[in-house]
Design a protein around this motif. Sequence first.
Motif, PDB file in Angstrom:
ATOM      1  N   ALA A   1      42.987  18.760-114.720  1.00  0.00           N
ATOM      2  CA  ALA A   1      41.607  18.820-114.212  1.00  0.00           C
ATOM      3  C   ALA A   1      40.622  18.391-115.293  1.00  0.00           C
ATOM      4  CB  ALA A   1      41.280  20.224-113.732  1.00  0.00           C
ATOM      5  N   LYS A   2      39.520  17.803-114.855  1.00  0.00           N
ATOM      6  CA  LYS A   2      38.451  17.394-115.764  1.00  0.00           C
ATOM      7  C   LYS A   2      37.460  18.538-115.962  1.00  0.00           C
ATOM      8  CE  LYS A   2      39.669  13.088-116.317  1.00  0.00           C
ATOM      9  NZ  LYS A   2      40.129  12.638-117.626  1.00  0.00           N
ATOM     10  N   ALA A   3      36.793  18.531-117.095  1.00  0.00           N
ATOM     11  CA  ALA A   3      35.758  19.526-117.378  1.00  0.00           C
ATOM     12  C   ALA A   3      34.725  19.520-116.251  1.00  0.00           C
ATOM     13  CB  ALA A   3      35.081  19.210-118.709  1.00  0.00           C
ATOM     14  N   GLY A   4      34.359  20.715-115.804  1.00  0.00           N
ATOM     15  CA  GLY A   4      33.370  20.861-114.744  1.00  0.00           C
ATOM     16  C   GLY A   4      33.956  20.957-113.348  1.00  0.00           C
ATOM     17  N   ALA A   5      35.231  20.610-113.192  1.00  0.00           N
ATOM     18  CA  ALA A   5      35.861  20.716-111.868  1.00  0.00           C
ATOM     19  C   ALA A   5      35.984  22.186-111.475  1.00  0.00           C
ATOM     20  CB  ALA A   5      37.225  20.046-111.872  1.00  0.00           C
TER      21      ALA A   5
ATOM     22  N   GLU B   1      36.854  22.651-119.860  1.00  0.00           N
ATOM     23  CA  GLU B   1      37.204  21.445-120.613  1.00  0.00           C
ATOM     24  C   GLU B   1      38.248  20.688-119.800  1.00  0.00           C
ATOM     25  OE1 GLU B   1      38.862  22.684-124.357  1.00  0.00           O
ATOM     26  OE2 GLU B   1      37.029  23.710-124.995  1.00  0.00           O
ATOM     27  N   ASP B   2      38.508  19.430-120.163  1.00  0.00           N
ATOM     28  CA  ASP B   2      39.661  18.751-119.583  1.00  0.00           C
ATOM     29  C   ASP B   2      40.871  19.635-119.861  1.00  0.00           C
ATOM     30  OD1 ASP B   2      37.877  16.723-119.035  1.00  0.00           O
ATOM     31  OD2 ASP B   2      38.832  15.239-120.343  1.00  0.00           O
ATOM     32  N   THR B   3      41.628  19.924-118.808  1.00  0.00           N
ATOM     33  CA  THR B   3      42.671  20.953-118.911  1.00  0.00           C
ATOM     34  C   THR B   3      43.969  20.496-118.273  1.00  0.00           C
ATOM     35  OG1 THR B   3      41.001  22.715-118.859  1.00  0.00           O
ATOM     36  CG2 THR B   3      43.245  23.347-118.261  1.00  0.00           C
TER      37      THR B   3
ATOM     38  N   THR C   1      43.515  16.263-105.397  1.00  0.00           N
ATOM     39  CA  THR C   1      42.576  17.149-104.719  1.00  0.00           C
ATOM     40  C   THR C   1      41.201  16.914-105.340  1.00  0.00           C
ATOM     41  OG1 THR C   1      42.708  19.043-106.218  1.00  0.00           O
ATOM     42  CG2 THR C   1      44.428  18.865-104.520  1.00  0.00           C
ATOM     43  N   PRO C   2      40.132  17.420-104.731  1.00  0.00           N
ATOM     44  CA  PRO C   2      38.809  17.245-105.348  1.00  0.00           C
ATOM     45  C   PRO C   2      38.719  17.859-106.753  1.00  0.00           C
ATOM     46  CG  PRO C   2      38.565  17.888-103.060  1.00  0.00           C
ATOM     47  CD  PRO C   2      40.030  18.012-103.385  1.00  0.00           C
ATOM     48  N   ALA C   3      39.492  18.906-107.020  1.00  0.00           N
ATOM     49  CA  ALA C   3      39.379  19.596-108.303  1.00  0.00           C
ATOM     50  C   ALA C   3      40.404  19.142-109.336  1.00  0.00           C
ATOM     51  CB  ALA C   3      39.523  21.105-108.097  1.00  0.00           C
ATOM     52  N   ALA C   4      41.588  18.705-108.886  1.00  0.00           N
ATOM     53  CA  ALA C   4      42.665  18.467-109.847  1.00  0.00           C
ATOM     54  C   ALA C   4      43.731  17.543-109.280  1.00  0.00           C
ATOM     55  CB  ALA C   4      43.303  19.802-110.240  1.00  0.00           C
TER      56      ALA C   4
ATOM     57  N   HIS D   1      51.914  33.527-102.051  1.00  0.00           N
ATOM     58  CA  HIS D   1      52.830  33.291-103.162  1.00  0.00           C
ATOM     59  C   HIS D   1      52.368  34.002-104.430  1.00  0.00           C
ATOM     60  CE1 HIS D   1      52.529  29.936-100.383  1.00  0.00           C
ATOM     61  NE2 HIS D   1      53.841  29.836-100.506  1.00  0.00           N
ATOM     62  N   GLU D   2      53.293  34.593-105.149  1.00  0.00           N
ATOM     63  CA  GLU D   2      53.008  35.113-106.483  1.00  0.00           C
ATOM     64  C   GLU D   2      52.851  33.912-107.415  1.00  0.00           C
ATOM     65  OE1 GLU D   2      54.768  38.477-109.507  1.00  0.00           O
ATOM     66  OE2 GLU D   2      56.128  37.543-108.088  1.00  0.00           O
ATOM     67  N   GLN D   3      51.907  33.990-108.351  1.00  0.00           N
ATOM     68  CA  GLN D   3      51.601  32.852-109.228  1.00  0.00           C
ATOM     69  C   GLN D   3      51.443  33.328-110.658  1.00  0.00           C
ATOM     70  OE1 GLN D   3      48.217  30.591-107.870  1.00  0.00           O
ATOM     71  NE2 GLN D   3      47.705  29.887-109.926  1.00  0.00           N
ATOM     72  N   ILE D   4      51.979  32.550-111.586  1.00  0.00           N
ATOM     73  CA  ILE D   4      51.716  32.747-113.009  1.00  0.00           C
ATOM     74  C   ILE D   4      51.174  31.436-113.546  1.00  0.00           C
ATOM     75  CG2 ILE D   4      52.718  33.142-115.288  1.00  0.00           C
ATOM     76  CD1 ILE D   4      54.602  35.141-114.005  1.00  0.00           C
ATOM     77  N   THR D   5      50.031  31.493-114.227  1.00  0.00           N
ATOM     78  CA  THR D   5      49.372  30.311-114.772  1.00  0.00           C
ATOM     79  C   THR D   5      49.451  30.334-116.288  1.00  0.00           C
ATOM     80  OG1 THR D   5      47.856  30.144-112.905  1.00  0.00           O
ATOM     81  CG2 THR D   5      47.158  29.090-114.952  1.00  0.00           C
ATOM     82  N   LEU D   6      49.875  29.213-116.867  1.00  0.00           N
ATOM     83  CA  LEU D   6      49.941  29.026-118.312  1.00  0.00           C
ATOM     84  C   LEU D   6      49.075  27.822-118.669  1.00  0.00           C
ATOM     85  CD1 LEU D   6      51.208  29.427-121.184  1.00  0.00           C
ATOM     86  CD2 LEU D   6      53.012  27.866-120.428  1.00  0.00           C
ATOM     87  N   VAL D   7      48.113  28.023-119.550  1.00  0.00           N
ATOM     88  CA  VAL D   7      47.260  26.915-119.986  1.00  0.00           C
ATOM     89  C   VAL D   7      47.967  26.195-121.132  1.00  0.00           C
ATOM     90  CG1 VAL D   7      45.029  26.239-120.939  1.00  0.00           C
ATOM     91  CG2 VAL D   7      45.170  28.116-119.286  1.00  0.00           C
ATOM     92  N   PHE D   8      48.158  24.891-120.949  1.00  0.00           N
ATOM     93  CA  PHE D   8      48.811  24.060-121.960  1.00  0.00           C
ATOM     94  C   PHE D   8      47.765  23.479-122.919  1.00  0.00           C
ATOM     95  CE2 PHE D   8      50.510  19.906-123.297  1.00  0.00           C
ATOM     96  CZ  PHE D   8      51.654  20.333-123.946  1.00  0.00           C
ATOM     97  N   SER D   9      46.671  22.953-122.354  1.00  0.00           N
ATOM     98  CA  SER D   9      45.579  22.419-123.176  1.00  0.00           C
ATOM     99  C   SER D   9      44.271  22.587-122.406  1.00  0.00           C
ATOM    100  CB  SER D   9      45.813  20.944-123.507  1.00  0.00           C
ATOM    101  OG  SER D   9      45.815  20.158-122.332  1.00  0.00           O
ATOM    102  N   GLY D  10      43.159  22.646-123.137  1.00  0.00           N
ATOM    103  CA  GLY D  10      41.855  22.815-122.506  1.00  0.00           C
ATOM    104  C   GLY D  10      41.489  24.278-122.336  1.00  0.00           C
ATOM    105  N   ARG D  11      40.448  24.511-121.526  1.00  0.00           N
ATOM    106  CA  ARG D  11      39.968  25.877-121.280  1.00  0.00           C
ATOM    107  C   ARG D  11      39.538  25.991-119.831  1.00  0.00           C
ATOM    108  NH1 ARG D  11      40.183  28.670-125.457  1.00  0.00           N
ATOM    109  NH2 ARG D  11      39.096  30.469-124.680  1.00  0.00           N
ATOM    110  N   MET D  12      39.711  27.193-119.285  1.00  0.00           N
ATOM    111  CA  MET D  12      39.307  27.463-117.907  1.00  0.00           C
ATOM    112  C   MET D  12      38.840  28.895-117.780  1.00  0.00           C
ATOM    113  SD  MET D  12      42.831  28.203-115.784  1.00  0.00           S
ATOM    114  CE  MET D  12      43.597  26.646-116.018  1.00  0.00           C
ATOM    115  N   ARG D  13      38.003  29.119-116.744  1.00  0.00           N
ATOM    116  CA  ARG D  13      37.658  30.477-116.315  1.00  0.00           C
ATOM    117  C   ARG D  13      38.389  30.698-115.015  1.00  0.00           C
ATOM    118  NH1 ARG D  13      32.254  32.404-115.469  1.00  0.00           N
ATOM    119  NH2 ARG D  13      33.132  34.374-116.074  1.00  0.00           N
TER     120      ARG D  13
END
Length: 110
Positions: free
Chosen positions: A35-39, A90-92, A15-18, A48-60
């Motif tokens: 995803a790359k930093a800045g995407a 960050e790269d995430t 996708t354009p973002a990831a 759909h119900e969703q749960i997100t877990l960050v493995f590495s990097g940072r996101m808002r």
Amino acid sequence: MARFAHTPKLPAIQTPAAILRPFAGEKLMLLRAEAKAGAVLPAHAHPHEQITLVFSGRMRLRVGETWLELGPGDVAHVPGGVEHEVVFLEDTVAFDAFHPLREDLLEKLR
């Protein structure tokens, strides 16, 4: 029947973002997102119900009107039907669990 996969090698949807790498069972789906930093993943909603877990990097992550900053080990819940968006700081690598299955994404792999 049980299945196994090494997530970095799952078939990908670009996708354009990831890069999205879904893995589905009968009623539950896990998605590896790279995803790359800045995407930016633009505002959207799905039933759909969703749960997100960050493995590495940072996101808002915006869920409804609330902005969260997430880093490694952080987890967030997105209720079905609630608008959300992501800015990757960050790269995430993150993992999203969905219920029910995201048939729209699985169809893109077929």
